[in-house]
Design a protein around this motif. Structure first.
Motif, PDB file in Angstrom:
ATOM      1  N   ALA A   1       0.826  -1.211   0.000  1.00  0.00           N
ATOM      2  CA  ALA A   1       0.000   0.000   0.000  1.00  0.00           C
ATOM      3  C   ALA A   1       0.857   1.257   0.000  1.00  0.00           C
ATOM      4  O   ALA A   1       0.469   2.285  -0.564  1.00  0.00           O
ATOM      5  N   LEU A   2       2.024   1.191   0.631  1.00  0.00           N
ATOM      6  CA  LEU A   2       2.930   2.331   0.642  1.00  0.00           C
ATOM      7  C   LEU A   2       3.622   2.516  -0.706  1.00  0.00           C
ATOM      8  O   LEU A   2       3.997   3.636  -1.072  1.00  0.00           O
ATOM      9  N   TRP A   3       3.797   1.438  -1.440  1.00  0.00           N
ATOM     10  CA  TRP A   3       4.554   1.501  -2.685  1.00  0.00           C
ATOM     11  C   TRP A   3       3.708   1.808  -3.919  1.00  0.00           C
ATOM     12  O   TRP A   3       4.016   2.738  -4.673  1.00  0.00           O
ATOM     13  N   ILE A   4       2.649   1.004  -4.160  1.00  0.00           N
ATOM     14  CA  ILE A   4       2.067   0.968  -5.505  1.00  0.00           C
ATOM     15  C   ILE A   4       1.120   2.143  -5.804  1.00  0.00           C
ATOM     16  O   ILE A   4       1.345   2.860  -6.797  1.00  0.00           O
ATOM     17  N   PRO A   5       0.056   2.384  -5.013  1.00  0.00           N
ATOM     18  CA  PRO A   5      -0.816   3.509  -5.362  1.00  0.00           C
ATOM     19  C   PRO A   5      -0.076   4.837  -5.402  1.00  0.00           C
ATOM     20  O   PRO A   5      -0.268   5.655  -6.309  1.00  0.00           O
ATOM     21  N   ASN A   6       0.787   5.044  -4.420  1.00  0.00           N
ATOM     22  CA  ASN A   6       1.596   6.255  -4.371  1.00  0.00           C
ATOM     23  C   ASN A   6       2.438   6.404  -5.635  1.00  0.00           C
ATOM     24  O   ASN A   6       2.465   7.463  -6.276  1.00  0.00           O
ATOM     25  N   GLY A   7       3.137   5.324  -5.999  1.00  0.00           N
ATOM     26  CA  GLY A   7       4.009   5.385  -7.161  1.00  0.00           C
ATOM     27  C   GLY A   7       3.273   5.661  -8.454  1.00  0.00           C
ATOM     28  O   GLY A   7       3.756   6.416  -9.307  1.00  0.00           O
ATOM     29  N   LEU A   8       2.104   5.065  -8.614  1.00  0.00           N
ATOM     30  CA  LEU A   8       1.332   5.290  -9.837  1.00  0.00           C
ATOM     31  C   LEU A   8       0.895   6.751  -9.964  1.00  0.00           C
ATOM     32  O   LEU A   8       0.947   7.329 -11.060  1.00  0.00           O
ATOM     33  N   ILE A   9       0.486   7.357  -8.852  1.00  0.00           N
ATOM     34  CA  ILE A   9       0.028   8.753  -8.922  1.00  0.00           C
ATOM     35  C   ILE A   9       1.189   9.698  -9.146  1.00  0.00           C
ATOM     36  O   ILE A   9       1.041  10.728  -9.818  1.00  0.00           O
ATOM     37  N   VAL A  10       2.370   9.373  -8.627  1.00  0.00           N
ATOM     38  CA  VAL A  10       3.544  10.178  -8.978  1.00  0.00           C
ATOM     39  C   VAL A  10       3.805  10.072 -10.482  1.00  0.00           C
ATOM     40  O   VAL A  10       4.303  11.028 -11.094  1.00  0.00           O
ATOM     41  N   GLY A  11       3.454   8.935 -11.076  1.00  0.00           N
ATOM     42  CA  GLY A  11       3.528   8.825 -12.530  1.00  0.00           C
ATOM     43  C   GLY A  11       2.648   9.860 -13.216  1.00  0.00           C
ATOM     44  O   GLY A  11       3.046  10.461 -14.222  1.00  0.00           O
TER      45      GLY A  11
ATOM     46  N   PRO B   1      -9.638   5.097   2.162  1.00  0.00           N
ATOM     47  CA  PRO B   1     -10.285   6.275   1.553  1.00  0.00           C
ATOM     48  C   PRO B   1      -9.297   7.326   1.059  1.00  0.00           C
ATOM     49  O   PRO B   1      -9.496   7.937   0.000  1.00  0.00           O
ATOM     50  N   LEU B   2      -8.203   7.531   1.800  1.00  0.00           N
ATOM     51  CA  LEU B   2      -7.216   8.509   1.358  1.00  0.00           C
ATOM     52  C   LEU B   2      -6.488   8.045   0.101  1.00  0.00           C
ATOM     53  O   LEU B   2      -6.176   8.855  -0.787  1.00  0.00           O
ATOM     54  N   LEU B   3      -6.235   6.740  -0.009  1.00  0.00           N
ATOM     55  CA  LEU B   3      -5.619   6.228  -1.238  1.00  0.00           C
ATOM     56  C   LEU B   3      -6.548   6.390  -2.442  1.00  0.00           C
ATOM     57  O   LEU B   3      -6.087   6.652  -3.557  1.00  0.00           O
ATOM     58  N   LEU B   4      -7.837   6.239  -2.228  1.00  0.00           N
ATOM     59  CA  LEU B   4      -8.800   6.460  -3.321  1.00  0.00           C
ATOM     60  C   LEU B   4      -8.852   7.941  -3.705  1.00  0.00           C
ATOM     61  O   LEU B   4      -8.932   8.283  -4.891  1.00  0.00           O
ATOM     62  N   LEU B   5      -8.799   8.823  -2.696  1.00  0.00           N
ATOM     63  CA  LEU B   5      -8.767  10.257  -2.973  1.00  0.00           C
ATOM     64  C   LEU B   5      -7.522  10.631  -3.772  1.00  0.00           C
ATOM     65  O   LEU B   5      -7.570  11.509  -4.641  1.00  0.00           O
ATOM     66  N   LEU B   6      -6.425   9.954  -3.507  1.00  0.00           N
ATOM     67  CA  LEU B   6      -5.171  10.226  -4.195  1.00  0.00           C
ATOM     68  C   LEU B   6      -5.292  10.051  -5.711  1.00  0.00           C
ATOM     69  O   LEU B   6      -4.646  10.770  -6.484  1.00  0.00           O
ATOM     70  N   ALA B   7      -6.127   9.109  -6.140  1.00  0.00           N
ATOM     71  CA  ALA B   7      -6.225   8.794  -7.570  1.00  0.00           C
ATOM     72  C   ALA B   7      -7.429   9.420  -8.257  1.00  0.00           C
ATOM     73  O   ALA B   7      -7.357   9.793  -9.440  1.00  0.00           O
ATOM     74  N   ALA B   8      -8.560   9.522  -7.544  1.00  0.00           N
ATOM     75  CA  ALA B   8      -9.826   9.866  -8.207  1.00  0.00           C
ATOM     76  C   ALA B   8      -9.791  11.157  -9.022  1.00  0.00           C
ATOM     77  O   ALA B   8     -10.294  11.172 -10.165  1.00  0.00           O
ATOM     78  N   PRO B   9      -9.229  12.276  -8.536  1.00  0.00           N
ATOM     79  CA  PRO B   9      -9.262  13.505  -9.348  1.00  0.00           C
ATOM     80  C   PRO B   9      -8.555  13.385 -10.694  1.00  0.00           C
ATOM     81  O   PRO B   9      -8.920  14.066 -11.663  1.00  0.00           O
ATOM     82  N   TYR B  10      -7.555  12.509 -10.798  1.00  0.00           N
ATOM     83  CA  TYR B  10      -6.837  12.394 -12.065  1.00  0.00           C
ATOM     84  C   TYR B  10      -7.657  11.695 -13.139  1.00  0.00           C
ATOM     85  O   TYR B  10      -7.321  11.774 -14.333  1.00  0.00           O
ATOM     86  N   VAL B  11      -8.738  11.018 -12.757  1.00  0.00           N
ATOM     87  CA  VAL B  11      -9.620  10.414 -13.756  1.00  0.00           C
ATOM     88  C   VAL B  11     -10.190  11.491 -14.678  1.00  0.00           C
ATOM     89  O   VAL B  11     -10.450  11.250 -15.866  1.00  0.00           O
ATOM     90  N   LEU B  12     -10.355  12.699 -14.161  1.00  0.00           N
ATOM     91  CA  LEU B  12     -10.963  13.791 -14.932  1.00  0.00           C
ATOM     92  C   LEU B  12     -10.010  14.423 -15.941  1.00  0.00           C
ATOM     93  O   LEU B  12     -10.432  15.235 -16.761  1.00  0.00           O
ATOM     94  N   PHE B  13      -8.731  14.061 -15.906  1.00  0.00           N
ATOM     95  CA  PHE B  13      -7.779  14.703 -16.821  1.00  0.00           C
ATOM     96  C   PHE B  13      -7.985  14.275 -18.265  1.00  0.00           C
ATOM     97  O   PHE B  13      -7.459  14.906 -19.179  1.00  0.00           O
ATOM     98  N   VAL B  14      -8.762  13.216 -18.501  1.00  0.00           N
ATOM     99  CA  VAL B  14      -9.080  12.840 -19.874  1.00  0.00           C
ATOM    100  C   VAL B  14      -9.888  13.938 -20.562  1.00  0.00           C
ATOM    101  O   VAL B  14      -9.909  14.034 -21.800  1.00  0.00           O
ATOM    102  N   LEU B  15     -10.538  14.804 -19.776  1.00  0.00           N
ATOM    103  CA  LEU B  15     -11.324  15.912 -20.318  1.00  0.00           C
ATOM    104  C   LEU B  15     -10.475  17.137 -20.634  1.00  0.00           C
ATOM    105  O   LEU B  15     -11.010  18.159 -21.059  1.00  0.00           O
ATOM    106  N   ARG B  16      -9.146  17.048 -20.400  1.00  0.00           N
ATOM    107  CA  ARG B  16      -8.214  18.134 -20.676  1.00  0.00           C
ATOM    108  C   ARG B  16      -8.585  19.425 -19.949  1.00  0.00           C
ATOM    109  O   ARG B  16      -8.798  20.472 -20.558  1.00  0.00           O
ATOM    110  N   PRO B  17      -8.691  19.405 -18.634  1.00  0.00           N
ATOM    111  CA  PRO B  17      -8.980  20.650 -17.900  1.00  0.00           C
ATOM    112  C   PRO B  17      -7.873  21.675 -18.106  1.00  0.00           C
ATOM    113  O   PRO B  17      -6.697  21.329 -18.304  1.00  0.00           O
ATOM    114  N   GLY B  18      -8.260  22.959 -18.049  1.00  0.00           N
ATOM    115  CA  GLY B  18      -7.293  24.034 -18.182  1.00  0.00           C
ATOM    116  C   GLY B  18      -6.357  24.097 -16.984  1.00  0.00           C
ATOM    117  O   GLY B  18      -6.552  23.396 -15.979  1.00  0.00           O
TER     118      GLY B  18
END
Length: 399
Positions: free
Chosen positions: A226-236, A282-299
């Motif tokens: 849990a310390l390695w994988i979700p964190n590392g993916l979001i840094v990606g 829940p915090l790990l889910l919060l870490l990833a969820a906002p980036y799902v919206l980047f497919v919409l190309r926000p300003g």
């Protein structure tokens, strides 16, 4: 409750804190400068991401070969030496060498970093454990370091962006090298010469034996993952800021650091201990969820807001480190924290490589969304093993 002020009255906490902050500032400035330098030369999101987070990939080599030294070398000399190595390596990157030379230096610096992390956090645990007046010492002290890292990253990325614009990426790298040299001086002059925490000679065999022992226990294994994988993916996802918004990358990095700071302050100071074990997933889910919206190309402004919100989820690592220390023997604390740090940084490098490769085939915004969805899937799969254990059945502190 122990106050933050009491930490700074603890002998040696302040110089360790200052040396670490100088290195974080140097790392953020040099990472942004190097990523910009490589992107301008190659126009490649993949190579830009790897240049910024490539040292993290080398951490896996250090984690399997060098980590036994984290508890078997004198901390002051080791921290001084690693900071000097980074000063020299960063100055060399400013030359700059050819592209293959840049990545060769990145590999060497990653190996050095894998040792430095274990030594630093093991020393922090030792310093705070010695002070009987500090209750819950390590987690409180680490929260101070995390919060300072957030502030320092905001300042470092903002300063790095200004220096790149008005000076050059090379000049920014030289400034970062000077900060690393400052960290080395603080470590040498202000820390006490302490003996190693463990006896015996460091070796590859001992490193691998202890790694296996730490990962053998199911509670620790799930915590490490849990310390390695979700964190590392979001840094990606973060590694694509330069290619997503070349003129606003500094803003995105600074806002992400601000969100991390806000999350750590909230968790460390305002969340009661009884609630903390239930907030990790829940915090790990919060870490990833906002980036799902980047497919919409926000300003740029909306993207900065999403990055700020997501980065508050990095506070999950603070809670998981607290649980990790509760199930690990003190004499293995440096090795365990070094394994956490090296594994996390390795996965950050893997995340940067995956995100960069996906962006190369699609676009930076699409790649962020894909990587975020993978992070959510990993968190959901790990969730059963991260449930708080009943008090009577809590895991023992084992090797």
């Amino acid at each position: 409750m122990t106050s933050y002020r009491s930490l700074f009255r603890t002998p040696e906490f302040t110089p360790l804190f200052l040396a670490s902050s100088a290195q974080v500032a140097a790392q953020t400035m040099s990472g942004l400068a190097l990523g910009t330098l490589v992107y301008r030369a190659t126009d490649s999101p993949l190579l830009s991401a790897l240049s910024m987070f490539g040292p993290s990939l080398a951490q896996v080599l250090g984690a399997t070969t060098l980590l036994s030294a984290a508890d078997r070398l004198p901390p002051r000399a080791t921290l001084t030496g690693t900071a000097l190595a980074f000063a020299a390596g960063t100055a060399a990157l400013a030359a700059p060498p050819p592209l293959w030379g840049i990545f060769a230096l990145i590999l060497v610096l990653g190996l050095v970093a894998s040792l430095g992390g274990g030594v630093r956090w093991g020393l922090l645990n030792e310093i705070l454990r010695e002070d009987a007046c500090i209750k819950g010492g390590y987690i409180l002290g680490r929260s101070v370091f995390n919060m300072a890292n957030g502030i320092t990253q905001v300042a470092g990325f903002a300063t790095g962006g200004v220096l790149i614009a008005f000076l050059s990426p090379r000049g920014t790298l030289l400034t970062a090298a000077a900060l690393y040299a400052t960290a080395a001086a603080v470590s040498r002059l202000a820390l006490t010469a302490r003996p190693p925490r463990a006896t015996g000679r460091p070796s590859v065999r001992e490193t691998r034996r202890t790694n296996a022992a730490l990962l053998a226990a199911r509670p620790r294994r799930h915590l490490f993952l849990a310390l390695w994988i979700p964190n590392g993916l979001i840094v990606g996802c973060e590694s694509l800021y330069v290619s997503y918004a070349p003129d606003h990358a500094g803003l995105l990095f600074a806002c992400a650091a601000l969100g991390m700071l806000a999350g750590d302050v909230t968790v460390a100071r305002f969340v009661p201990p009884s609630l903390r074990p239930r907030l990790g997933v829940p915090l790990l889910l919060l870490l990833a969820a906002p980036y799902v919206l980047f497919v919409l190309r926000p300003g740029p402004l909306l993207a900065a807001g999403l990055a700020t919100l997501a980065s508050a989820g990095f506070a999950a690592s603070l809670l998981q480190q607290e649980r990790l220390m509760a199930v690990t023997l003190p004499e293995l604390s440096g090795h365990a924290l070094g394994l956490h740090s090296s594994g996390m940084l390795t996965m950050q490098g893997v995340g940067a490589a995956l995100a960069g490769a996906t962006a190369q085939l699609t676009s930076p915004g699409t790649a962020m969304t894909v990587i975020a969805l993978v992070s959510i899937a990993v968190t959901v799969s790990l969730a059963p093993g991260l449930r708080p254990a009943p008090r009577a059945a809590s895991a023992p502190r084992t090797a």
